[in-house]
Design a protein around this motif. Structure first.
Motif, PDB file in Angstrom:
ATOM      1  N   GLU A 160       0.808  -1.230   0.000  1.00 26.99           N
ATOM      2  CA  GLU A 160       0.000   0.000   0.000  1.00 26.99           C
ATOM      3  C   GLU A 160       0.837   1.274   0.000  1.00 26.99           C
ATOM      4  OE1 GLU A 160      -2.792  -0.511   3.252  1.00 26.99           O
ATOM      5  OE2 GLU A 160      -4.235  -1.338   1.827  1.00 26.99           O
ATOM      6  N   LYS A 207      -1.621   3.527  -3.843  1.00 24.92           N
ATOM      7  CA  LYS A 207      -3.035   3.257  -3.579  1.00 24.92           C
ATOM      8  C   LYS A 207      -3.912   3.878  -4.668  1.00 24.92           C
ATOM      9  CE  LYS A 207      -2.227   3.665   1.423  1.00 24.92           C
ATOM     10  NZ  LYS A 207      -2.654   4.357   2.669  1.00 24.92           N
ATOM     11  N   GLY A 267      -8.110   4.932  -5.528  1.00 22.80           N
ATOM     12  CA  GLY A 267      -9.421   5.172  -4.931  1.00 22.80           C
ATOM     13  C   GLY A 267      -9.777   6.638  -5.055  1.00 22.80           C
ATOM     14  N   ASN A 268     -10.168   7.274  -3.969  1.00 21.15           N
ATOM     15  CA  ASN A 268     -10.439   8.718  -3.952  1.00 21.15           C
ATOM     16  C   ASN A 268      -9.720   9.320  -2.751  1.00 21.15           C
ATOM     17  OD1 ASN A 268     -12.415   9.264  -6.174  1.00 21.15           O
ATOM     18  ND2 ASN A 268     -13.583   7.697  -5.087  1.00 21.15           N
ATOM     19  N   PHE A 269      -8.786  10.224  -3.038  1.00 24.09           N
ATOM     20  CA  PHE A 269      -7.956  10.802  -1.992  1.00 24.09           C
ATOM     21  C   PHE A 269      -7.938  12.326  -2.131  1.00 24.09           C
ATOM     22  CE2 PHE A 269      -6.357   6.671  -3.301  1.00 24.09           C
ATOM     23  CZ  PHE A 269      -6.312   5.974  -2.106  1.00 24.09           C
ATOM     24  N   THR A 270      -8.028  13.023  -0.994  1.00 28.93           N
ATOM     25  CA  THR A 270      -7.921  14.474  -0.995  1.00 28.93           C
ATOM     26  C   THR A 270      -6.464  14.847  -0.804  1.00 28.93           C
ATOM     27  OG1 THR A 270     -10.123  14.704  -0.032  1.00 28.93           O
ATOM     28  CG2 THR A 270      -8.667  16.614   0.089  1.00 28.93           C
ATOM     29  N   LEU A 271      -5.884  15.509  -1.800  1.00 28.84           N
ATOM     30  CA  LEU A 271      -4.497  15.927  -1.719  1.00 28.84           C
ATOM     31  C   LEU A 271      -4.374  17.187  -0.874  1.00 28.84           C
ATOM     32  CD1 LEU A 271      -3.385  15.363  -5.434  1.00 28.84           C
ATOM     33  CD2 LEU A 271      -3.331  13.762  -3.526  1.00 28.84           C
ATOM     34  N   GLN A 308      -9.216  16.300  -5.493  1.00 23.42           N
ATOM     35  CA  GLN A 308      -9.511  14.883  -5.347  1.00 23.42           C
ATOM     36  C   GLN A 308      -8.713  14.090  -6.378  1.00 23.42           C
ATOM     37  OE1 GLN A 308     -11.690  13.344  -3.021  1.00 23.42           O
ATOM     38  NE2 GLN A 308     -11.507  15.378  -2.091  1.00 23.42           N
ATOM     39  N   SER A 309      -7.921  13.133  -5.903  1.00 21.47           N
ATOM     40  CA  SER A 309      -7.065  12.355  -6.794  1.00 21.47           C
ATOM     41  C   SER A 309      -7.432  10.876  -6.737  1.00 21.47           C
ATOM     42  CB  SER A 309      -5.593  12.525  -6.391  1.00 21.47           C
ATOM     43  OG  SER A 309      -4.764  11.609  -7.087  1.00 21.47           O
ATOM     44  N   TYR A 356      -2.737   7.692  -5.010  1.00 21.52           N
ATOM     45  CA  TYR A 356      -1.970   8.299  -3.918  1.00 21.52           C
ATOM     46  C   TYR A 356      -0.734   7.450  -3.639  1.00 21.52           C
ATOM     47  CZ  TYR A 356      -0.902  10.496   0.570  1.00 21.52           C
ATOM     48  OH  TYR A 356      -0.284  11.178   1.584  1.00 21.52           O
ATOM     49  N   ASP A 407       2.211   6.704  -0.943  1.00 16.28           N
ATOM     50  CA  ASP A 407       2.617   6.865   0.453  1.00 16.28           C
ATOM     51  C   ASP A 407       3.882   6.033   0.693  1.00 16.28           C
ATOM     52  OD1 ASP A 407       2.807   7.340   3.112  1.00 16.28           O
ATOM     53  OD2 ASP A 407       1.085   6.102   3.702  1.00 16.28           O
TER      54      ASP A 407
END
Length: 482
Positions: free
Chosen positions: A14, A17, A19-23, A28-29, A32, A34
């Motif tokens: 992971e 990743k 999905g839906n991520f707030t940068l 919204q991306s 992501y 990590d």
């Protein structure tokens, strides 16, 4: 481990990743990265460092030391340093207030060439900041090596600054590898490709070899969120209200009522009120101050729907500013929606002001701007000071709602940017105040609100002049949104 195996492994732990991520920018991306998790997987961290080293060897780059961008790249750079016996430097994110007060740790001499090591590059900002810190110490930087290039303009930006970026892998390769390994379906791949193509950080379009992206690669970048979009995403009550006023009145104009007469201030505000979203005051220069006049000012703010901003520029220790804000003859906390402060005393100044509002039962109804940059010639609100402002703001979003600045410092809709020193014609006054046009401030510097004082106050017809500024500022905003 092959590159393909490494990418799959990063997906499995992971570090990559979908999905839906707030940068951090508020965008919204669908993807992501990590890479911080690799410190828990020593074998993966070693593989990452070796792939980076091979990329460096292939580039024939020459350097005397390596420096990892803090903090994720530090352990990676350490692995490279120990495995290949190359000296390492450490860049601090902030200067210590004790000891040697160094920004760069390690032994070096002026003129040395250092290689920057990074995990992921999007805009290239973090690499650029590290380069600047090294340059300030007389260390040269010609190259940077990164595990993953997101292909969103970082490589081009660094090239424009004289730094060549060498990458182990690009996001287009990551998508290809994971799709072939049946870790991603075609819809997910296409969604990420479209996002990358539409969110370049350097210029309007990402220029790269064809990789199946088709017409999506040519999408225009939407430079800013609209006021309603920002309002829906921000958290603070005062900022939500401000975005609503800006949309309803179609204005991004803050009028600075710089006069020593409350009577004159009230007279001018009655005229310009319909065209502004904020009134900025300097209450301590008023010679005829009374509580009754404050009551009249609040009535005008209600009548014309604008916020009150006392430009007090607090700059003392927490205990002192707490009293300056809530006590004395002005009792600023009781009537001013927004205040501002320098961060010279440290984070205690924010805590002091915040606690004063809380004790008055005004939590969520009062907000603070940090003075991150100034418009006067020769000011020292730059560099590390400005970076510290941004850091403190991000750590105090329950009270800090933005910056007094000369350029955009964050894309997060939870922070607004207000720029002083605005006139319809650029220039400089006799005391070093530098003036910019509304178009320059909004479209080129990506600020949100123009602050105009003497340009309106000294006008023969303040109402007409305010309307002119209001239209110029709002037209510039519409140009940004198009």
């Amino acid at each position: 481990m092959s590159l393909e195996s490494l990418v799959v492994k990063l997906y499995e732990i992971e570090a990559v990743k979908f999905g839906n991520f707030t940068l951090k920018s508020g965008i919204q991306s669908p993807v992501y990265f990590d890479l911080r998790v690799i410190v828990s997987y020593p074998d993966v961290m070693v593989e990452v460092s070796e792939h980076l080293w091979k990329a460096v060897e292939a580039s024939k780059t020459e350097f005397a030391s390596v420096c990892g961008v803090p903090y994720t790249a530090l352990p990676i750079a350490t692995c490279m340093s120990t495995a290949h016996n190359v000296p390492m430097l450490i860049r601090r994110k902030e200067m210590k207030d004790y000891g040697t007060k160094k920004m760069i740790e390690g032994h070096f001499k002026k003129g040395d060439v250092c290689l920057i090591v990074e995990d992921v590059v999007t805009s290239g900002t973090s690499v650029s900041e590290t380069v600047q810190t090294l340059n300030n110490e007389g260390i040269k930087v010609k190259d940077a090596v990164v595990l993953l290039n997101r292909e969103q303009g970082g490589e081009q930006r660094l090239a424009s600054e004289g730094v060549t970026l060498h990458s182990v892998c690009k996001i287009s390769q990551v998508l290809d590898i994971l799709e072939k390994a049946k870790k991603l379906d075609r819809d997910t791949v296409q969604r990420v490709q479209d996002f990358i193509a539409s969110n370049n950080t350097f210029g309007n379009n990402i220029k790269r070899p064809a990789d199946g992206m088709g017409d999506a690669q040519q999408k225009k970048v939407k430079k800013v969120l609209t006021y309603p979009e920002r309002q829906s995403q921000c958290k603070h009550e005062v900022l939500k209200r401000l975005y609503g006023i800006m949309e309803e009145k179609k204005t991004n104009l803050c009028f600075s009522g710089d006069t020593t007469s409350f009577a004159e201030l009230l007279e001018v505000v009655e005229k310009v009120g319909p065209y502004i979203c904020i009134l900025k005051t300097h209450i301590d220069i008023i010679t005829d101050f009374t509580a009754e006049n404050i009551h009249k000012l609040k009535n005008l703010a209600s009548k014309h729907n604008f916020l009150l901003f006392e430009d007090r520029k607090f700059a003392d220790i927490g205990n002192t500013v707490k009293k300056q804000y809530s006590e004395g003859i002005y009792k600023i906390s009781e009537w001013s929606d927004i205040i501002n402060a320098h961060i010279i005393p440290g984070p205690g100044i924010i805590e002091g002001l915040k606690s004063a509002a809380g004790e008055k039962g005004l939590t969520g109804k009062r907000a603070l701007l940090l003075i991150a940059e100034m418009s006067s010639k020769g000011n020292v609100a730059t560099g590390e000071y400005t970076k510290a402002c941004v850091k403190m703001a991000e750590e105090n979003q329950d009270f800090v709602v933005g910056y007094i600045c000369q350029s955009q410092l964050s894309k997060d809709p939870n922070f607004i940017h207000m720029t002083p020193g605005v006139k319809l014609v650029e220039g400089t006054d006799s005391l070093g105040q530098q003036y910019l046009t509304p178009k320059e401030v909004i479209t080129k510097r990506n600020s949100d609100i123009i602050i105009v004082g003497r340009g309106i106050m000294n006008s023969d017809d303040p109402a007409t002049t305010a309307a002119t500024y209001q239209q110029a500022g709002y037209d510039a905003y519409l140009e940004q949104c198009s």
